[in-house]
Motif scaffolding. Structure first.
Motif, PDB file in Angstrom:
ATOM      1  N   THR A   1       0.811  -1.335   0.026  1.00  0.00           N
ATOM      2  CA  THR A   1      -0.030  -0.039  -0.029  1.00  0.00           C
ATOM      3  C   THR A   1       0.723   1.337   0.117  1.00  0.00           C
ATOM      4  N   GLY A   2       0.257   2.407  -0.592  1.00  0.00           N
ATOM      5  CA  GLY A   2       1.212   3.514  -0.622  1.00  0.00           C
ATOM      6  C   GLY A   2       0.923   4.501   0.557  1.00  0.00           C
ATOM      7  N   THR A   3      -0.143   4.100   1.508  1.00  0.00           N
ATOM      8  CA  THR A   3      -0.471   5.019   2.565  1.00  0.00           C
ATOM      9  C   THR A   3       0.455   5.484   3.327  1.00  0.00           C
TER      10      THR A   3
ATOM     11  N   LYS B   1       2.056   9.473   3.896  1.00  0.00           N
ATOM     12  CA  LYS B   1       2.093  10.042   5.108  1.00  0.00           C
ATOM     13  C   LYS B   1       3.574  10.328   5.344  1.00  0.00           C
ATOM     14  N   SER B   2       4.477   9.937   4.921  1.00  0.00           N
ATOM     15  CA  SER B   2       6.208  10.333   5.283  1.00  0.00           C
ATOM     16  C   SER B   2       6.298  11.491   4.172  1.00  0.00           C
ATOM     17  N   LYS B   3       5.715  11.402   2.960  1.00  0.00           N
ATOM     18  CA  LYS B   3       5.917  12.604   1.941  1.00  0.00           C
ATOM     19  C   LYS B   3       4.873  13.823   2.380  1.00  0.00           C
ATOM     20  N   ALA B   4       3.862  13.541   2.802  1.00  0.00           N
ATOM     21  CA  ALA B   4       2.884  14.561   3.075  1.00  0.00           C
ATOM     22  C   ALA B   4       2.206  14.525   4.551  1.00  0.00           C
ATOM     23  N   PRO B   5       2.976  15.148   5.261  1.00  0.00           N
ATOM     24  CA  PRO B   5       2.515  15.091   6.716  1.00  0.00           C
ATOM     25  C   PRO B   5       1.184  15.711   6.902  1.00  0.00           C
TER      26      PRO B   5
ATOM     27  N   LEU C   1       4.908  14.910  18.899  1.00  0.00           N
ATOM     28  CA  LEU C   1       5.481  13.876  18.335  1.00  0.00           C
ATOM     29  C   LEU C   1       4.636  13.989  16.733  1.00  0.00           C
ATOM     30  N   ASP C   2       5.752  13.941  15.875  1.00  0.00           N
ATOM     31  CA  ASP C   2       5.349  14.329  14.677  1.00  0.00           C
ATOM     32  C   ASP C   2       5.947  12.904  13.501  1.00  0.00           C
ATOM     33  N   GLY C   3       4.957  12.257  13.349  1.00  0.00           N
ATOM     34  CA  GLY C   3       5.507  10.987  12.704  1.00  0.00           C
ATOM     35  C   GLY C   3       6.539  10.113  13.421  1.00  0.00           C
TER      36      GLY C   3
END
Ligand SMILES: N[C@@H](CCC(=O)N[C@@H](CSS)C(=O)NCC(=O)O)C(=O)O
Length: 473
Positions: free
Chosen positions: A115-117, A121-125, A420-422
């Protein structure tokens, strides 16, 4: 068929389409209904306009769908079933169209592609991953039958359609005067055009699939447009009416259907050993997870904490196949490649660049106290990256790293989770410490990463908090 919205075609082999209707929207709120199911909704406007794209990933023949409320000033959008290999294409399209991507949604735990999810998320916080609660996978938000996922003034309704997997759902556009007409159903692998998802693994059941399609999809209005997660024959869209008339499997009685499904004789998807464990976590990319696993192994230097073990921790509980084995790197430096073995075939994965500071730290021999501490930490199971776990580990640090916090000599130092951010953690330091604050931060950082391997970086909330002068006590 009469469509109330405008269609425009691209000149690609798989003709993505644009459907447009009209409406403004305002603000996104999340609430839980009294029934205990969740709804991600917006306040309502007077009319809505759906922007729609059908996108294709050719290796796994997977369709990804982009939907947005084009009437809202923010153009809130969501992606259904993105594939990791085409994430850059999808995110470029989102950007070019000026959309604000809110959600990356899976219809189920896919077995044939990653899955690309997590990558999204890592590319578009800020984008949140969604999957059904019944899937047992890890996600930011979970949905249950009857829930609504809103983007602007439009929404998708969640219908449970198990059978291909236990947690399969179908997302259906809303029923209402502001919603697209005809309705659209994103069926995942439950219903394919002139076919259906196989039922021979991941908790599949032909009996359940037959009931799901007949009770949840064939009961929709006849003109409902059907958009599956895959097509192997060149189809792009169907309708409920068409499938009720011409689907060669689901038009049969239940007994015949079960017989057909038991005799499909399909070979297992090539990617299944990698895809299923990876897709059990929709919040991190496969690369991120492997990197962190290797870093964890590398810094704990413990044979018991090899990456292999971490991948096992995400094993799907009803997945019947062996999950991939990682060839453990034997060199003394971080490997550039990792080899993943599946069904005797080996795939080489290039490791992402490791921040130089990791190498620097590695070159200092650990003190006896650090070694003892690493041994203690290594014997404890790794924790998932959650706020509660970080708080717990910071509490544990007061005991395990006692010399940092020794309050018998008037040391009042406190370390708290600030943000906490990612995979990025920020710590707040206050009070008086026995050691320099930069040392406290570094030691806490190491400890947090050992206990929660998914953490990539631990930093201070505010640089001023690293100042050891008495004003900060
Ligand atoms: N050859 C492909 C896998 C093809 C496959 O098994 N597709 C699944 C959906 S993805 S798990 C399916 O349910 N097919 C039903 C059918 O009738 O084809 C690969 O190796 O990935």
């Amino acid at each position: 068929m009469l469509l109330k919205f405008r269609f425009s075609h691209f000149s690609t082999a798989f003709s993505p389409k644009v459907h447009t209707i009209s409406a403004p929207v305002i603000k996104i709120t999340k609430f839980r209904s009294q029934m205990g199911s969740s709804s991600y909704t917006t306040s309502s406007g007077s009319s809505s306009k759906l922007l729609f794209r059908q996108l294709f990933e050719k290796e796994s023949s997977t369709y990804t769908y982009l939907l947005a409320d084009a009437s809202h000033p923010d153009k809130p959008a969501l992606l259904v079933d993105p594939v990791d290999k085409t994430v850059d294409r999808d995110l470029s399209l989102v950007k070019e169209l000026g959309l604000k991507l809110l959600y990356a949604i899976n219809t189920h735990v896919h077995a044939d592609h990653v899955t690309g999810t997590g990558l999204i998320k890592s590319k578009a916080p800020g984008v949140r991953s969604i999957i059904s609660k019944a899937s047992n996978a890890k996600a930011d938000l979970f949905v249950e039958p009857g829930d609504k996922i809103s983007f602007g003034d439009l929404f998708l309704e969640v219908r449970a359609t198990p059978g291909h997997t236990l947690g399969c759902v179908t997302y259906v556009t809303g029923d209402g005067h502001n919603q697209p007409q005809p309705r659209m159903a994103f069926t995942g692998d439950a219903l394919l055009i002139r076919g259906c998802g196989r039922t021979d693994f991941q908790g599949g059941s032909s009996e359940q699939l037959y009931k799901s399609v007949h009770s949840q999809i064939f009961t929709l209005p006849k003109d409902t447009l059907l958009y599956p997660a895959h097509d192997y024959k060149g189809f792009s869209v169907s309708t409920v009416e068409e499938e009720m008339l011409y689907n060669p499997r689901l038009t049969k009685d239940e007994g015949t259907f079960k017989n057909i499904m038991a005799n499909l004789n399909l070979s297992y998807p090539k990617m299944i050993d990698v895809a299923v464990p990876a897709n059990m976590d929709t919040t991190h990319s496969l690369k991120e997870r492997i990197t962190k696993a290797v870093l964890y192994w590398y810094f704990t230097e413990s044979k018991e904490n090899m990456p292999l073990k971490l991948l096992h921790a995400h094993k799907h509980h009803y997945h019947p196949l062996p999950i991939p084995t990682l060839c453990t790197p034997t060199c003394n430096s971080l490997p550039k490649f990792l080899t993943v073995k599946q069904n005797n075939a080996e795939t080489k994965l290039r490791m992402p660049a490791v921040p130089p500071r990791y190498h620097r730290r590695r070159s200092f021999p650990a003190s006896p106290a650090t070694r003892r501490h690493r041994a203690i930490s290594a014997s404890i199971s790794p924790l998932d990256l959650t706020e509660d776990n970080i708080k717990q580990v910071l509490d544990d640090a007061r005991v395990e790293l006692a010399q940092l916090f020794d309050n018998s000599v008037g040391i009042t130092g406190k370390a708290e989770l600030a943000d906490l951010d990612g995979p990025y953690v920020k710590i707040r330091l206050g009070g008086k410490f026995w050691h320099e604050r930069s040392t406290v931060l570094a030691r806490l950082g190491n400890y947090l990463k050992q206990r929660i391997p998914e953490i990539l970086e631990v930093d201070i909330e505010d640089e001023k908090q690293l100042d050891d002068s008495p004003e900060n006590f």
